[in-house]
Design a protein around this motif. Structure first.
Motif, mmCIF file in Angstrom:
data_model
loop_
_atom_site.group_PDB
_atom_site.id
_atom_site.type_symbol
_atom_site.label_atom_id
_atom_site.label_comp_id
_atom_site.label_asym_id
_atom_site.label_seq_id
_atom_site.Cartn_x
_atom_site.Cartn_y
_atom_site.Cartn_z
ATOM 1 N N ILE A 1 0.843 -1.192 0.000
ATOM 2 C CA ILE A 1 0.000 0.000 0.000
ATOM 3 C C ILE A 1 0.882 1.246 0.000
ATOM 4 O O ILE A 1 1.907 1.296 0.676
ATOM 5 N N ALA A 2 0.481 2.227 -0.818
ATOM 6 C CA ALA A 2 1.234 3.476 -0.914
ATOM 7 C C ALA A 2 0.260 4.614 -1.183
ATOM 8 O O ALA A 2 -0.866 4.402 -1.632
ATOM 9 N N SER A 3 0.710 5.825 -0.904
ATOM 10 C CA SER A 3 -0.046 7.029 -1.249
ATOM 11 C C SER A 3 0.743 7.806 -2.295
ATOM 12 O O SER A 3 1.974 7.696 -2.378
ATOM 13 N N THR A 4 0.048 8.591 -3.106
ATOM 14 C CA THR A 4 0.727 9.464 -4.051
ATOM 15 C C THR A 4 0.403 10.905 -3.689
ATOM 16 O O THR A 4 -0.670 11.207 -3.164
ATOM 17 N N GLY A 5 1.335 11.794 -3.983
ATOM 18 C CA GLY A 5 1.039 13.205 -3.779
ATOM 19 C C GLY A 5 2.184 13.972 -3.159
ATOM 20 O O GLY A 5 2.619 13.661 -2.043
ATOM 21 N N ASP A 6 2.682 14.980 -3.866
ATOM 22 C CA ASP A 6 3.745 15.821 -3.328
ATOM 23 C C ASP A 6 3.262 16.702 -2.188
ATOM 24 O O ASP A 6 4.065 17.296 -1.468
ATOM 25 N N GLU B 1 2.336 -4.486 3.469
ATOM 26 C CA GLU B 1 3.642 -3.864 3.348
ATOM 27 C C GLU B 1 3.400 -2.391 3.048
ATOM 28 O O GLU B 1 2.858 -2.045 1.999
ATOM 29 N N VAL B 2 3.736 -1.522 3.982
ATOM 30 C CA VAL B 2 3.459 -0.099 3.822
ATOM 31 C C VAL B 2 4.677 0.577 3.196
ATOM 32 O O VAL B 2 5.742 0.646 3.802
#
Length: 399
Positions: free
Chosen positions: A183-188, A222-223
Motif C-alpha cells: 500500500i502506498a499514497s501518491t502526492g507531493d 507492506e506499507v
C-alpha cells in the motif's frame, strides 16, 4: 472500460484473482491465526503412557484388600519417581513407589493413593483403605488417541489448536501463505505524521486509515509510504512489487488533474482494467494488472478512499483469503435523520447502525475522514433518489 457499475467493477476484479493455495511451513509458535494447508492427526497417544494424576504412592491394588484405619495395609517403598523420570523396574506385589503428578505408572502398579492419605515409617507405607484397580489412574491416550484428527485442512488455528499440536511434538506446521498486500499514497502535498507542517502541505491520513483497516481485517500489509507526483519515479517503485504481492493499493492520482499520475503509471507498467465506477464517492478508481499482480488505485480523498476500499478491494481480499466471514453484509434499516441532498448518481454515505436504525453524521464530504469515526455502515442510495426524510427505509452495507 470506464463508467461501469459497482457490480461490474467487482466482477472484473474478482476475475483476476483466485483463492490462494500456495503453502509454507512455519514454526508452530508463529502459527496462531494461520490456516492449515493439510489435515493433522495424532501420531501417538497422549499422554503416551499411563500416569499419576496426583502426588502419592503407586502399587498393585490387591495388596490393600481388607485394609481399613485399624488394620492398614503395609507395603515396602522401593523407589521414587518424579514427572519426567521413568521407574524401569516392575514393582512386585506388596511394594510401592512414591510418585509425583504426571509420573509414568510403573509396571506392576494399577492405582495411586494420595500422599496426604497415608503414613510412612522408614521404608514402610501404611495404606488405611482398600483400593480398586485404576483408582486415581490416568490411562495412556486419555486426552488424545493415536489417529485422532486434531485439525482439518483449512482450519484457522487457535491457541487451543497450538496446544494440541504441540502435545504431539510438532515444531512446525504447513499453512496457506498469507495474502500479500502493498500500500502506498501518491502526492507531493503529503507529509508523514511527525514532520513539521508546511504551507500547502497536509498529513498523510490515507496510509494510516487503510493500513489500519487491513490489519483490522487480519491482513499484514507492506506499507511503502508516499510516492512522488512523477510518473516515471512512481512507476519504477510500483513495478518493483510485480509478482511479489497479490494486491497493490494506492490512494490519489486517479482523476484528471495535472498531477493525477496513475493513468501514466498504469500505461508504463501494466494493463488497465477499468477507470471510473458509477458511484459517489470514489468514482475515479482505476483497476489494472502488472504481471500477476492486481492493482487498485483509489481516490485520494480520505472518505472516498475508505469507501472504495470497502466496496472494491475488500471483495478481492475475501476471494484471495477464502475468508467469507470478511465479506460485507447487506441489510435494511430506517433513517433517524434526514439526508437533504438529491442523488443523481448512486451514492454511499457513512452511517451508524444499531437495532435496525441508522443515524447520519452531519459531514458527508468525500474529503472528510473524522466523521467516519463511530460509523459501522454505509447507506446505499440508488441513482435518481430525492432527498431522504427521517423514517425512510434504506438499504445498508454493514462493515
Amino acid at each position: 472500460m470506464q463508467d461501469i457499475s459497482l457490480e461490474k467493477a467487482v466482477a472484473v476484479l474478482l476475475a483476476q484473482v483466485s483463492k490462494i493455495r500456495e503453502t509454507e511451513e512455519v514454526p508452530l509458535m508463529a502459527a496462531l491465526g494461520r490456516r492449515l494447508a493439510e489435515d493433522y492427526s495424532a501420531p501417538f497417544d497422549n499422554p503416551p503412557f499411563d500416569r499419576s494424576p496426583l502426588d502419592g504412592y503407586t502399587f498393585a491394588s490387591e495388596a490393600t484388600a481388607g485394609a481399613d484405619k485399624e488394620h492398614p495395609a503395609q507395603l515396602t517403598i522401593i523407589g521414587e519417581e518424579c514427572a519426567g523420570q521413568y521407574f524401569d523396574q516392575s514393582v512386585p506385589a506388596g511394594s510401592a513407589v512414591r510418585i509425583m503428578t504426571g509420573g509414568a505408572i510403573p509396571a506392576g502398579c494399577d492405582c495411586v493413593v494420595r500422599q496426604e492419605d497415608v503414613t510412612t515409617a522408614g521404608d514402610t507405607l501404611y495404606v488405611p483403605q482398600e483400593f480398586q484397580p485404576h483408582e486415581n489412574y490416568c490411562f495412556a491416550g486419555e486426552d488424545i488417541r493415536k489417529g485422532t484428527l486434531l485439525a482439518k485442512a483449512g482450519t484457522r488455528l487457535t491457541a487451543a489448536h497450538l496446544g494440541a499440536l504441540a502435545s504431539m511434538g510438532l515444531a512446525t506446521v504447513k499453512v496457506i501463505r498469507k495474502v500479500r498486500i502493498a500500500i502506498a499514497s501518491t502526492g507531493d502535498e503529503l507529509l508523514q505524521p511527525g514532520q513539521p507542517l508546511a504551507p500547502g502541505k497536509i498529513y498523510n491520513s490515507n496510509l494510516y486509515s487503510l493500513s489500519g483497516r487491513l490489519r483490522e481485517l487480519g491482513f499484514e500489509p507492506e506499507v511503502i509510504g508516499i510516492l512522488p507526483d512523477d510518473v516515471t519515479a512512481a512507476a519504477a517503485e510500483i513495478a518493483k512489487w510485480q509478482d511479489k504481492v497479490d494486491l497493490f493499493l494506492t490512494t490519489g492520482g486517479v482523476s484528471v488533474g495535472k498531477k493525477d499520475i496513475m493513468h501514466g503509471v498504469v500505461a508504463e507498467i501494466g494493463k488497465r482494467l477499468f477507470w471510473r465506477v458509477c458511484m459517489k464517492p470514489g468514482g475515479p478508481a482505476i483497476a489494472y494488472t502488472f504481471g500477476k499482480t492486481l492493482g487498485i488505485a483509489l481516490s485520494g480523498n480520505p472518505f472516498a478512499a475508505y469507501a472504495t476500499f470497502e466496496l472494491l478491494a475488500r471483495p478481492v481480499l475475501v476471494e484471495l483469503s477464502g475468508e467469507e466471514k470478511l465479506a460485507v453484509r447487506h441489510a435494511q434499516a430506517v433513517l433517524t435523520d434526514a439526508f437533504p441532498k438529491a442523488s443523481k448518481g448512486r451514492r454511499f454515505i457513512r452511517a451508524y447502525h444499531e437495532n435496525g436504525k441508522v443515524r447520519l453524521p452531519q459531514q458527508h464530504a468525500s474529503g472528510s475522514l473524522f466523521s467516519v469515526v463511530g460509523c459501522n455502515a454505509f447507506v446505499a442510495i440508488p441513482a435518481g433518489t430525492d432527498p431522504l426524510p427521517p423514517g425512510t427505509k434504506v438499504d445498508i452495507i454493514l462493515l
